[in-house]
Enzyme design. Structure first.
Site, PDB file in Angstrom:
ATOM      1  N   LYS A  52       0.849  -1.207   0.000  1.00 26.00           N
ATOM      2  CA  LYS A  52       0.000   0.000   0.000  1.00 26.00           C
ATOM      3  C   LYS A  52       0.877   1.248   0.000  1.00 26.00           C
ATOM      4  O   LYS A  52       0.643   2.185  -0.776  1.00 26.00           O
ATOM      5  CB  LYS A  52      -0.887  -0.009   1.232  1.00 26.00           C
ATOM      6  CG  LYS A  52      -1.484   1.352   1.582  1.00 26.00           C
ATOM      7  CD  LYS A  52      -2.322   1.325   2.834  1.00 26.00           C
ATOM      8  CE  LYS A  52      -1.525   1.456   4.094  1.00 26.00           C
ATOM      9  NZ  LYS A  52      -1.255   2.848   4.520  1.00 26.00           N
ATOM     10  N   ASN A  53       1.925   1.241   0.827  1.00 26.70           N
ATOM     11  CA  ASN A  53       2.732   2.454   0.998  1.00 26.70           C
ATOM     12  C   ASN A  53       3.721   2.694  -0.145  1.00 26.70           C
ATOM     13  O   ASN A  53       4.446   3.673  -0.134  1.00 26.70           O
ATOM     14  CB  ASN A  53       3.452   2.435   2.349  1.00 26.70           C
ATOM     15  CG  ASN A  53       2.459   2.661   3.488  1.00 26.70           C
ATOM     16  OD1 ASN A  53       1.290   2.960   3.240  1.00 26.70           O
ATOM     17  ND2 ASN A  53       2.911   2.487   4.711  1.00 26.70           N
TER      18      ASN A  53
ATOM     19  N   CYS B 204      -3.584  12.003  13.827  1.00 30.68           N
ATOM     20  CA  CYS B 204      -4.368  10.762  13.776  1.00 30.68           C
ATOM     21  C   CYS B 204      -4.105  10.051  15.097  1.00 30.68           C
ATOM     22  O   CYS B 204      -3.420  10.562  15.973  1.00 30.68           O
ATOM     23  CB  CYS B 204      -3.955   9.923  12.570  1.00 30.68           C
ATOM     24  SG  CYS B 204      -2.373   9.157  12.807  1.00 30.68           S
TER      25      CYS B 204
ATOM     26  N   ARG C  71       1.631  14.069  13.592  1.00 29.73           N
ATOM     27  CA  ARG C  71       1.904  13.878  12.159  1.00 29.73           C
ATOM     28  C   ARG C  71       2.068  15.211  11.413  1.00 29.73           C
ATOM     29  O   ARG C  71       1.350  15.500  10.457  1.00 29.73           O
ATOM     30  CB  ARG C  71       0.833  13.041  11.488  1.00 29.73           C
ATOM     31  CG  ARG C  71       0.387  11.797  12.208  1.00 29.73           C
ATOM     32  CD  ARG C  71       1.409  10.669  12.216  1.00 29.73           C
ATOM     33  NE  ARG C  71       1.718  10.134  10.915  1.00 29.73           N
ATOM     34  CZ  ARG C  71       1.019   9.160  10.310  1.00 29.73           C
ATOM     35  NH1 ARG C  71      -0.044   8.658  10.903  1.00 29.73           N
ATOM     36  NH2 ARG C  71       1.388   8.706   9.116  1.00 29.73           N
TER      37      ARG C  71
ATOM     38  N   ASP D 224       5.938   0.236  11.955  1.00 28.52           N
ATOM     39  CA  ASP D 224       4.702  -0.427  11.505  1.00 28.52           C
ATOM     40  C   ASP D 224       4.635  -1.893  11.912  1.00 28.52           C
ATOM     41  O   ASP D 224       3.623  -2.546  11.689  1.00 28.52           O
ATOM     42  CB  ASP D 224       4.575  -0.322   9.981  1.00 28.52           C
ATOM     43  CG  ASP D 224       4.265   1.103   9.562  1.00 28.52           C
ATOM     44  OD1 ASP D 224       4.325   1.396   8.358  1.00 28.52           O
ATOM     45  OD2 ASP D 224       3.990   1.940  10.447  1.00 28.52           O
TER      46      ASP D 224
ATOM     47  N   ARG E  38      -8.058  -0.617   5.410  1.00 26.62           N
ATOM     48  CA  ARG E  38      -7.310   0.442   4.723  1.00 26.62           C
ATOM     49  C   ARG E  38      -6.032  -0.106   4.123  1.00 26.62           C
ATOM     50  O   ARG E  38      -5.530   0.401   3.135  1.00 26.62           O
ATOM     51  CB  ARG E  38      -6.960   1.559   5.704  1.00 26.62           C
ATOM     52  CG  ARG E  38      -8.178   2.274   6.230  1.00 26.62           C
ATOM     53  CD  ARG E  38      -7.784   3.458   7.033  1.00 26.62           C
ATOM     54  NE  ARG E  38      -6.820   4.278   6.296  1.00 26.62           N
ATOM     55  CZ  ARG E  38      -6.339   5.415   6.766  1.00 26.62           C
ATOM     56  NH1 ARG E  38      -6.733   5.858   7.943  1.00 26.62           N
ATOM     57  NH2 ARG E  38      -5.492   6.124   6.071  1.00 26.62           N
TER      58      ARG E  38
HETATM   59  C1  EPZ Z   1       4.824   6.799   6.496  1.00 23.22           C
HETATM   60  O1  EPZ Z   1       4.078   7.787   7.165  1.00 23.22           O
HETATM   61  C2  EPZ Z   1       3.906   5.587   6.380  1.00 23.22           C
HETATM   62  N1  EPZ Z   1       2.735   5.942   5.582  1.00 23.22           N
HETATM   63  C3  EPZ Z   1       3.486   5.135   7.784  1.00 23.22           C
HETATM   64  O2  EPZ Z   1       2.700   3.968   7.661  1.00 23.22           O
HETATM   65  C4  EPZ Z   1       4.730   4.783   8.578  1.00 23.22           C
HETATM   66  O3  EPZ Z   1       4.361   4.438   9.891  1.00 23.22           O
HETATM   67  C5  EPZ Z   1       5.672   6.001   8.615  1.00 23.22           C
HETATM   68  O4  EPZ Z   1       5.976   6.429   7.267  1.00 23.22           O
HETATM   69  C6  EPZ Z   1       6.986   5.698   9.313  1.00 23.22           C
HETATM   70  O5  EPZ Z   1       7.629   4.638   8.665  1.00 23.22           O
HETATM   71  C7  EPZ Z   1       2.854   5.986   4.231  1.00 23.22           C
HETATM   72  O6  EPZ Z   1       3.909   5.733   3.664  1.00 23.22           O
HETATM   73  C8  EPZ Z   1       1.616   6.346   3.477  1.00 23.22           C
HETATM   74  P1  EPZ Z   1       6.962  10.101   8.503  1.00 23.22           P
HETATM   75  P2  EPZ Z   1       4.632   9.312   7.192  1.00 23.22           P
HETATM   76  O7  EPZ Z   1       6.761  11.382   7.785  1.00 23.22           O
HETATM   77  O8  EPZ Z   1       5.434   9.578   5.969  1.00 23.22           O
HETATM   78  C9  EPZ Z   1       7.837  13.354  11.826  1.00 23.22           C
HETATM   79  C10 EPZ Z   1       0.784   2.683   7.867  1.00 23.22           C
HETATM   80  O9  EPZ Z   1       0.453   2.033   8.818  1.00 23.22           O
HETATM   81  N2  EPZ Z   1       7.608  14.350  10.785  1.00 23.22           N
HETATM   82  O10 EPZ Z   1       8.078   9.185   8.079  1.00 23.22           O
HETATM   83  O11 EPZ Z   1       3.494  10.191   7.512  1.00 23.22           O
HETATM   84  C11 EPZ Z   1       6.551  12.618  12.212  1.00 23.22           C
HETATM   85  O12 EPZ Z   1       5.858  13.337  13.207  1.00 23.22           O
HETATM   86  C12 EPZ Z   1       1.327   4.084   8.047  1.00 23.22           C
HETATM   87  O13 EPZ Z   1       0.774   2.280   6.680  1.00 23.22           O
HETATM   88  C13 EPZ Z   1       7.812  15.700  11.070  1.00 23.22           C
HETATM   89  O14 EPZ Z   1       8.148  16.057  12.195  1.00 23.22           O
HETATM   90  O15 EPZ Z   1       5.616   9.263   8.432  1.00 23.22           O
HETATM   91  C14 EPZ Z   1       7.070  11.295  12.743  1.00 23.22           C
HETATM   92  O16 EPZ Z   1       7.439  11.462  14.103  1.00 23.22           O
HETATM   93  C15 EPZ Z   1       1.123   4.508   9.485  1.00 23.22           C
HETATM   94  N3  EPZ Z   1       7.622  16.630  10.089  1.00 23.22           N
HETATM   95  C16 EPZ Z   1       8.339  11.053  11.929  1.00 23.22           C
HETATM   96  O17 EPZ Z   1       8.673  12.313  11.321  1.00 23.22           O
HETATM   97  C17 EPZ Z   1       7.244  16.272   8.814  1.00 23.22           C
HETATM   98  O18 EPZ Z   1       7.103  17.165   7.958  1.00 23.22           O
HETATM   99  C18 EPZ Z   1       8.171  10.020  10.836  1.00 23.22           C
HETATM  100  O19 EPZ Z   1       7.033  10.410  10.069  1.00 23.22           O
HETATM  101  C19 EPZ Z   1       7.040  14.898   8.532  1.00 23.22           C
HETATM  102  C20 EPZ Z   1       7.245  13.955   9.529  1.00 23.22           C
END
Ligand code: EPZ
Length: 417
Positions: free
Chosen positions: A22-23, A117, A122, A305, A397
């Site tokens: 999915k991702n 969420c 996020r 995850d 999802r």
């Molecule tokens: C991706 O989410 C995945 N989703 C998530 O999977 C996964 O848990 C996550 O990466 C971590 O591996 C998709 O790929 C669609 P991040 P993402 O930006 O990109 C901080 C699932 O179950 N951050 O890597 O939203 C954030 O708060 C989902 O399929 C900032 O501070 O995660 C977090 O602490 C759940 N500022 C960390 O980085 C930003 O601008 C990692 O978040 C962006 C992120």
């Protein structure tokens, strides 16, 4: 609302085929906005988030077909809307992935700011910071990100936190920017590399994906292409834990075991027998399950995850396991539900202390997010008696008919409308 009913106690055995990731599919669909040509995708999982993305692309004016056989055809010849509305974004935060392509090709976008969420705030500040460094103006007005540019130019972008969709968004935007962009401290997840493969197939010039430094040299136009989405490493990891927790014996096929090294190594340390092949692996659960600590970190370390699924296994451990979650600030809701099943778990901020040796009993539980739903199913598989899981739309999802795949492996599980 559907519910899932499980009667625990069966050891799972057999072979399961893993679906597309999915991702990886979500950014691939967003990438179709970068060209007027047609993009053909294969191995797309027919799950809710994919259909939500299809609907979003259609609302903008794309032709978007997603079929149950895993193929999708996408063509954003010309759009009549450059907006991702609140009603859609609030159901799927990954809609943010249209931001980079829209600004990159159409020089404007209006995307609802994704709310938090269940698992955390996020923020998307790094997405916006990167676009601004490339010459876009980004404002948040009435809950919407309003981005515009005269034309993006290359930039050096250091992301203070490793962000998966942040890296993906900026990589897509940079493919059409004037000059070279360097993404430093970039995410190395396989889904990022799969997106880079698709973008190169479209004519983009990208190197370094899979490392912490990605270089993108902008080109004038991108073209259509055909691309096969990688298998879902998290689904594969989920079935690996299903084998370990039920003391079963499962062959997980159609996957890439080398993308799961941290998970399979951790599983071996808990006593499971793991045999790895080129495109499949086999897990045999054994007694006792050994309690082992784990900390989640960005790829290639143990993925966040898989944290909830691993916690379910540690409730069966022979001692005490400390699970540390470094990525999201609130990703232990599943612990509270497992406690209702008899687990002994103490949550302290970013750490959960799981005391094993307690047999679980079935209960009515609530899913809170995608991976938490999977962890409650895993707990239900080993709990005595009946477990009912509510709000399984979270599950739908990201997992394609997981209850059918588990039933085929011998689980006493069914979906009750
Ligand atoms: C991706 O989410 C995945 N989703 C998530 O999977 C996964 O848990 C996550 O990466 C971590 O591996 C998709 O790929 C669609 P991040 P993402 O930006 O990109 C901080 C699932 O179950 N951050 O890597 O939203 C954030 O708060 C989902 O399929 C900032 O501070 O995660 C977090 O602490 C759940 N500022 C960390 O980085 C930003 O601008 C990692 O978040 C962006 C992120």
């Amino acid at each position: 609302m559907d519910k899932i009913r499980i009667v625990g106690g069966n050891a799972l055995a057999g072979r399961v085929e893993i679906s597309g990731a999915k991702n990886a599919a979500l950014p691939a669909m967003a990438a179709s906005l970068l060209t007027a040509d047609t993009i053909h995708l294969e191995n797309i999982p027919y799950v809710r988030d994919i259909l939500t993305t299809r609907n979003l692309l259609r609302e903008m004016g794309s032709e978007a077909e997603v079929r149950k056989d895993g193929t999708a055809t996408l063509r954003a010849a010309e759009l009549h809307s450059f907006e991702a509305p609140y009603e859609l974004v609030k159901t799927m935060r990954a809609s943010i992935l249209v931001l980079g392509p829209l600004v990159g090709r159409f020089k404007k976008a209006r995307v609802s700011l994704p709310g938090g969420c269940a698992i955390g705030a996020r923020p998307v500040n790094l997405h916006l910071m990167g676009l601004e460094r490339m010459g876009a103006k980004c404002e948040v007005v009435h809950g919407y990100i309003e981005a515009s540019t005269e034309g993006l130019h290359g930039a050096y972008i250091l992301m203070e936190t490793v962000t998966v969709t942040g890296t993906e968004n900026l990589m897509m935007a940079a493919t059409l920017a004037e000059g070279e962009t360097i993404l430093d401290n970039a995410a190395c997840e396989p889904e990022v590399s799969d997106l880079a493969d698709l973008l190169r197939g479209m004519g983009a010039q990208i190197e370094g994906d899979g490392t912490r430094t990605i270089r993108i040299s902008g080109v004038r136009k991108l073209r259509g292409c055909r691309h096969r989405i990688i298998p879902d490493r998290i689904e594969a990891g989920t079935f690996a834990i299903a084998a370990a927790i039920t003391r079963g014996d499962i062959e997980i096929a159609n996957c890439r075991p080398h993308q799961l090294t941290a998970v399979l190594t951790q599983l071996s340390q808990t006593g499971a027998e793991v045999d790895i092949g080129p495109a499949s692996f086999r897990v045999k659960g054994r007694d006792p399950v050994l309690s082992r600590n784990v900390t989640t970190y960005p790829y290639p370390a143990f993925p966040t995850d898989m944290q909830a699924q691993y916690m379910a296994l540690m409730t069966q451990g022979d001692g005490i396991a400390v699970i540390t979650e470094t990525i999201f600030e609130n990703r232990f809701m599943h612990a509270l539900e497992m406690i209702r099943m008899g687990a002994d778990i103490a949550v302290e901020g970013r750490q959960a202390v799981v005391k094993g040796g307690r047999s679980l009993t079935g209960a009515r539980v609530l899913a809170s997010d995608l991976r938490a739903s999977a962890s409650l199913i895993l707990a239900g598989l080993v709990a005595s008696g009946e477990t009912w899981i509510d709000r399984v739309y979270h599950l739908d999802r990201g997992y394609f008919h997981i209850e059918e795949k588990l039933a085929a492996l011998g689980a006493n599980i069914e979906r009750v409308p």
